[in-house]
Design an enzyme around this catalytic site. Structure first.
Site, PDB file in Angstrom:
ATOM      1  N   PHE A 174       0.931  -1.399  -0.263  1.00 55.13           N
ATOM      2  CA  PHE A 174      -0.245  -0.075  -0.457  1.00 55.13           C
ATOM      3  C   PHE A 174       1.016   0.788   0.138  1.00 55.13           C
ATOM      4  CE2 PHE A 174      -2.053   2.912   3.516  1.00 55.13           C
ATOM      5  CZ  PHE A 174      -2.772   3.417   2.306  1.00 55.13           C
ATOM      6  N   ASP A 183      10.470  -6.921  -3.291  1.00 60.17           N
ATOM      7  CA  ASP A 183       8.321  -7.476  -3.084  1.00 60.17           C
ATOM      8  C   ASP A 183       9.185  -8.629  -2.186  1.00 60.17           C
ATOM      9  OD1 ASP A 183       5.766  -7.350  -1.340  1.00 60.17           O
ATOM     10  OD2 ASP A 183       6.306  -5.484  -1.767  1.00 60.17           O
ATOM     11  N   ASN A 184       8.574  -9.505  -1.241  1.00 61.26           N
ATOM     12  CA  ASN A 184       8.058 -11.209  -1.416  1.00 61.26           C
ATOM     13  C   ASN A 184       6.401 -11.291  -1.543  1.00 61.26           C
ATOM     14  OD1 ASN A 184       6.776 -10.149   0.747  1.00 61.26           O
ATOM     15  ND2 ASN A 184       7.737 -12.053   2.056  1.00 61.26           N
ATOM     16  N   THR A 202       1.798 -10.032   1.383  1.00 60.26           N
ATOM     17  CA  THR A 202       0.574  -9.003   1.718  1.00 60.26           C
ATOM     18  C   THR A 202       0.135  -7.779   0.093  1.00 60.26           C
ATOM     19  OG1 THR A 202       1.934  -6.651   2.709  1.00 60.26           O
ATOM     20  CG2 THR A 202       0.562  -9.351   3.995  1.00 60.26           C
ATOM     21  N   LEU A 229      10.256  -0.386   3.629  1.00 54.35           N
ATOM     22  CA  LEU A 229       8.793  -0.518   4.263  1.00 54.35           C
ATOM     23  C   LEU A 229       7.990  -2.088   4.740  1.00 54.35           C
ATOM     24  CD1 LEU A 229       9.018   2.310   3.095  1.00 54.35           C
ATOM     25  CD2 LEU A 229       6.622   2.029   2.015  1.00 54.35           C
ATOM     26  N   ASN A 242      19.333  -6.599   7.910  1.00 57.05           N
ATOM     27  CA  ASN A 242      20.060  -6.695   6.397  1.00 57.05           C
ATOM     28  C   ASN A 242      20.193  -4.923   5.710  1.00 57.05           C
ATOM     29  OD1 ASN A 242      20.569  -9.749   6.448  1.00 57.05           O
ATOM     30  ND2 ASN A 242      18.013 -10.020   5.786  1.00 57.05           N
ATOM     31  N   TYR A 256       5.149  -7.739  15.779  1.00 58.99           N
ATOM     32  CA  TYR A 256       4.914  -6.182  15.223  1.00 58.99           C
ATOM     33  C   TYR A 256       6.040  -5.787  15.934  1.00 58.99           C
ATOM     34  CZ  TYR A 256       3.282  -3.067  12.175  1.00 58.99           C
ATOM     35  OH  TYR A 256       3.209  -1.812  11.270  1.00 58.99           O
ATOM     36  N   HIS A 300      -4.772  -3.201   1.289  1.00 59.35           N
ATOM     37  CA  HIS A 300      -5.702  -4.450   0.292  1.00 59.35           C
ATOM     38  C   HIS A 300      -7.117  -4.628   1.070  1.00 59.35           C
ATOM     39  CE1 HIS A 300      -5.946  -8.782   0.260  1.00 59.35           C
ATOM     40  NE2 HIS A 300      -4.585  -8.881   0.236  1.00 59.35           N
TER      41      HIS A 300
HETATM   42  P1  NAD Z   1       1.719  -3.421   3.041  1.00 58.08           P
HETATM   43  O1  NAD Z   1       1.250  -5.042   3.454  1.00 58.08           O
HETATM   44  O2  NAD Z   1       0.356  -3.614   2.064  1.00 58.08           O
HETATM   45  O3  NAD Z   1       2.746  -3.218   2.658  1.00 58.08           O
HETATM   46  C1  NAD Z   1       3.422  -4.396   3.054  1.00 58.08           C
HETATM   47  C2  NAD Z   1       4.976  -4.439   1.736  1.00 58.08           C
HETATM   48  O4  NAD Z   1       5.787  -5.467   2.637  1.00 58.08           O
HETATM   49  C3  NAD Z   1       3.961  -5.468   1.424  1.00 58.08           C
HETATM   50  O5  NAD Z   1       4.281  -5.428  -0.532  1.00 58.08           O
HETATM   51  C4  NAD Z   1       4.410  -6.766   0.951  1.00 58.08           C
HETATM   52  O6  NAD Z   1       4.272  -8.064   0.071  1.00 58.08           O
HETATM   53  C5  NAD Z   1       6.222  -6.675   1.655  1.00 58.08           C
HETATM   54  N1  NAD Z   1       7.020  -7.751   2.799  1.00 58.08           N
HETATM   55  C6  NAD Z   1       6.304  -8.065   4.013  1.00 58.08           C
HETATM   56  N2  NAD Z   1       6.840  -9.128   4.540  1.00 58.08           N
HETATM   57  C7  NAD Z   1       8.018  -9.137   3.357  1.00 58.08           C
HETATM   58  C8  NAD Z   1       9.604  -9.565   3.555  1.00 58.08           C
HETATM   59  N3  NAD Z   1       9.678 -10.053   4.768  1.00 58.08           N
HETATM   60  N4  NAD Z   1      10.210 -10.007   2.888  1.00 58.08           N
HETATM   61  C9  NAD Z   1       9.830  -9.129   1.770  1.00 58.08           C
HETATM   62  N5  NAD Z   1       8.964  -7.885   1.596  1.00 58.08           N
HETATM   63  C10 NAD Z   1       7.891  -8.585   2.520  1.00 58.08           C
HETATM   64  O7  NAD Z   1       2.084  -2.457   4.869  1.00 58.08           O
HETATM   65  P2  NAD Z   1       1.768  -0.579   4.561  1.00 58.08           P
HETATM   66  O8  NAD Z   1       0.313  -0.310   5.329  1.00 58.08           O
HETATM   67  O9  NAD Z   1       2.305  -0.427   3.241  1.00 58.08           O
HETATM   68  O10 NAD Z   1       2.811  -0.647   5.292  1.00 58.08           O
HETATM   69  C11 NAD Z   1       4.263  -0.596   4.872  1.00 58.08           C
HETATM   70  C12 NAD Z   1       5.261   0.112   5.664  1.00 58.08           C
HETATM   71  O11 NAD Z   1       4.567   1.019   7.139  1.00 58.08           O
HETATM   72  C13 NAD Z   1       5.651  -1.604   6.827  1.00 58.08           C
HETATM   73  O12 NAD Z   1       6.564  -0.932   7.781  1.00 58.08           O
HETATM   74  C14 NAD Z   1       4.595  -0.721   7.780  1.00 58.08           C
HETATM   75  O13 NAD Z   1       5.524  -1.239   9.285  1.00 58.08           O
HETATM   76  C15 NAD Z   1       4.916   0.282   7.499  1.00 58.08           C
HETATM   77  N6  NAD Z   1       3.387   0.632   8.967  1.00 58.08           N
HETATM   78  C16 NAD Z   1       2.570   1.379   8.882  1.00 58.08           C
HETATM   79  C17 NAD Z   1       1.282   2.235   8.865  1.00 58.08           C
HETATM   80  C18 NAD Z   1      -0.371   2.342   8.095  1.00 58.08           C
HETATM   81  O14 NAD Z   1      -1.016   2.867   9.037  1.00 58.08           O
HETATM   82  N7  NAD Z   1       0.021   1.267   6.488  1.00 58.08           N
HETATM   83  C19 NAD Z   1       1.039   2.350   9.945  1.00 58.08           C
HETATM   84  C20 NAD Z   1       2.265   1.910  10.891  1.00 58.08           C
HETATM   85  C21 NAD Z   1       3.593   1.590  10.318  1.00 58.08           C
END
Ligand code: NAD
Ligand code: UDP
Length: 332
Positions: free
Chosen positions: A16, A36-37, A40, A76, A102, A148, A184
């Site tokens: 996202f 990205d893996n 999600t 991210l 890493n 988390y 999502h």
């Molecule tokens: P999201 O789940 O949409 O995106 C996370 C992405 O990381 C996905 O594309 C997923 O496939 C990828 N991913 C997950 N584990 C992985 C791994 N081990 N190796 C490679 N890729 C991996 O979530 P988001 O809302 O876009 O959040 C992005 C970041 O921002 C995260 O680190 C999250 O903790 C942080 N965050 C988001 C929010 C929010 O409100 N959206 C709030 C606090 C923190």
């Protein structure tokens, strides 16, 4: 303004927030590599960038090391929705802890700036409000959210040790609840659930009595904050809170979504998940003072944009595959 260099890595770039960040970086002329893996995230989020000569995707899990030539890294990668990060808590913890380790190594080898997406969850269920960066938090280290929360706290610990040693230029942002297009639709987060449920005229699930609060930031505001932070002063490694300080109850959010969609869905109460924080509101004084940043998109406008994006989704493409909910294998 600091120059972050040309070659930028975005881990979690198909997620996202990551996909919006990739858009912004490509627009600014950077050469962007998305790692990205697809746990999600979704290729669809970056499909419009594929084929662009300054954009590439590498499928890789950041719990394993990676070697690339980069000038800046935005880390991210990590599932962010409670249902997602609890599906395989050990993998979530490894993503935060091994993943940041890493990325530190990669940044150190390249002399790259390392941005890290931390979270308001480092404050746990806070007993002060609003939460300033100096607040040390109230986290249950052994509860279902801990994979988390504590993973993100451990990542911050490593980053500030590395910073004190002068090894890597770091930039740490603590993100509060952010919403917008490309969430999502089945992530289980409150905005995506309520919009999906209202559109389908399904019951709106209120966890607990709905008086718990959150402060919702629109994605464009947040991405603007990320870029200001990355290009900001060297003496500001963070952590810096980023979120919208307008606090509201979950019931208020439900009523707004219903009104906006024009839905006749009913509100139904469900049990409050364990350790669900009762309140959350960022103190963003630091971001205002040092970065001139504050959110500008109001809830009505942000929800409208999100609603339009959800209306355009083919939900069949998004039904989570069974293996996703069971979580990936513990050992890659
Ligand atoms: P999201 O789940 O949409 O995106 C996370 C992405 O990381 C996905 O594309 C997923 O496939 C990828 N991913 C997950 N584990 C992985 C791994 N081990 N190796 C490679 N890729 C991996 O979530 P988001 O809302 O876009 O959040 C992005 C970041 O921002 C995260 O680190 C999250 O903790 C942080 N965050 C988001 C929010 C929010 O409100 N959206 C709030 C606090 C923190
Ligand atoms: N929530 C809710 N109904 C839902 C999904 C979530 O009432 O269908 C509540 C949840 O219990 C929490 C708040 O909304 O109090 C925000 O939940 P979300 O998962 O979006 O984010 P987080 O808990 O990580 O802040």
């Amino acid at each position: 303004m600091a120059d972050i260099g040309h070659r930028v890595l975005v881990t979690g770039g198909a997620g996202f927030l990551g996909s919006h960040l990739c858009d912004a970086l490509v627009d600014r002329g950077h050469e962007v590599t998305c790692v990205d893996n697809f746990l999600t995230g979704h290729r669809q989020h970056v499909a419009h960038l594929e084929g662009h000569d300054r954009f590439s995707i590498i499928e890789h899990d950041i719990i394993e090391p990676i070697d690339l030539s980069v000038d800046a890294i935005f880390n991210l990668a990590c599932p962010a929705a409670p249902g997602h990060y609890q599906a395989d808590p050990i993998h979530t913890w490894k993503t935060s802890v091994f993943g940041i380790s890493n990325m530190v190594e990669l940044a150190r080898r390249n002399g790259a700036t390392l941005f890290h997406s931390s979270t308001s969850e480092v404050y746990g269920d806070p007993d002060v409000s609003p939460q300033p960066e100096s607040y040390r938090g109230h986290v249950n280290p052994i509860g279902p959210r801990a994979c988390y929360d504590e993973g993100k706290r451990a990542a911050e610990t490593l980053l500030f040790d590395v910073h004190r040693r002068g090894d890597v230029r770091i930039k740490v942002v603590r993100i509060f609840n952010t919403y917008g297009p490309r969430m999502h639709p089945y992530d289980g987060r409150v905005v995506s659930n309520f919009i999906r449920q209202a559109l389908a005229e399904e019951d709106i699930t209120i966890f607990g009595d709905g008086t718990q609060t959150r402060s919702f930031c629109y994605v464009d505001d947040l991405i603007d904050g990320f870029l200001r932070m990355m290009e900001g002063p060297d003496d500001l490694p963070g952590p810096v809170n980023m979120g919208n300080p307008e606090e509201r109850t979950i019931l208020d959010l439900a009523e707004r979504v219903l009104a906006l969609v024009g839905s006749s869905s009913k509100l139904v109460k469900r049990p409050l998940p364990p350790d669900d924080p009762l309140q959350r509101r960022p103190d963003i004084s630091l971001a205002r003072e040092r970065l001139g940043w504050s959110p500008s998109v109001g809830i009505e406008e942000g929800l409208q944009q999100t609603l339009e994006a959800f209306r355009g989704l083919d939900l069949d493409e998004w039904t989570p595959p069974t293996e996703y909910w069971q979580g990936p294998p513990l050992e890659a």
